[in-house]
Scaffold this motif. Structure first.
Motif: not given
Length: 283
Positions: A156-158, A162-166, A203-217
């Motif tokens: 995401v940082v990379l 490069a000027g892009v947000v998914h 912020e929504r993209d990154v929160d989605n990642l935290a929510t998903y991986f938060g199930q395991f961690a």
């Protein structure tokens, strides 16, 4: 299998020799495994606008450029020609983003060509050579979840460097190959410097990642990596190896947003030109 009608022009042009099977069907496209000479690749066939469940929300269109003023006017009026141009812009956005991100070192499938609404690109495979599974279909331990989360934050940082947000990042559009996560599905990607909603989307993209991986961690729940990454970007301090904490200090001093956006746009353009030149020299 029988060649889908939308892929027939690629067969006629010699770009595809055989359609092997359907790989998946999503909200915006159907993907097929195809043979191109001795290479096995995938062909992403975009669905017509009235068949997609993912709508071309105006927030994703902001900042996207068209070839000329006639096309822009037609798109604004919503004429038949304008709708056709809008579809081309939508499809080309993914091709442009893939080339841009590949040049920046982001783990995305290598694009080859977009022809008649079909994107021909690399088939992402696992260690056994089979089509890679989606992140959503993989069971993982807490340690692996933390590892994949850290890897994806770096991607995401990379991307942002490069000027892009998914714009639609989740466990459903991330594949896992032998070396880890690979980001896919980018037609809704936005330019960070020219889209006023880019910060919210990141912020929504990154929160989605935290929510998903938060199930395991569980320690990932409640983290603020998205806000932290954007704050570093705005301050001109973001780089691929920047240490992240997941915490953000409260801001007291107002920011001159216009000035910051102009500086970001200038820096992004210079970096993009440098990376493109480097990529072309290496390929």
């Amino acid at each position: 299998m029988k060649t889908p009608k939308r892929i027939e022009p690629l067969v006629e042009e010699g770009l595809v020799d055989e359609v092997i099977r359907q790989l998946m069907s999503g909200k915006e496209a159907t993907v097929y495994v195809v043979r191109c000479g001795e290479e096995i690749r995938c062909a992403k066939v975009y669905k017509d606008a009235n068949q997609r469940s993912f709508r071309q929300n105006a927030s994703y269109q902001e900042g996207r450029k068209v070839k000329n003023s006639r096309q822009a006017r037609a798109m604004e009026k919503g004429s038949r020609y304008g709708r056709k141009m809008q579809e081309e812009v939508w499809q080309n956005a993914e091709v442009d983003a893939l080339y841009r991100l590949a040049a920046a070192g982001v783990r995305v499938p290598q694009p080859f060509i977009c022809f008649e609404g079909v994107l021909l690109m690399e088939l992402v495979t696992d260690a056994a050579g089979n089509a890679a599974a989606r992140l959503n279909d993989i069971a993982m331990t807490e340690q692996q979840a933390l590892q994949f989360h850290a890897m994806l934050l770096r991607e995401v940082v990379l991307m942002l460097c490069a000027g892009v947000v998914h714009g639609d990042l989740s466990e459903y559009n991330i594949l896992v190959d032998a070396n880890g996560p690979v980001i896919i599905d980018l037609p809704q990607a936005v330019d960070a410097a020219s889209n006023s909603g880019a910060a919210e989307m990141l912020e929504r993209d990154v929160d989605n990642l935290a929510t998903y991986f938060g199930q395991f961690a569980p320690k990932l729940n409640g983290t603020q990596y998205g806000k932290e990454i954007w704050a570093l970007y705005v301050a001109g301090l973001l780089h691929p190896d920047v240490p992240l904490t997941g915490k953000v200090a409260a801001h007291k001093k107002p920011v001159d947003v216009g000035s910051v956006v102009r500086e970001i746009a200038l820096a992004r353009k210079e970096e993009e030109e440098r990376r493109r030149a480097q990529y072309e020299a290496e390929h």
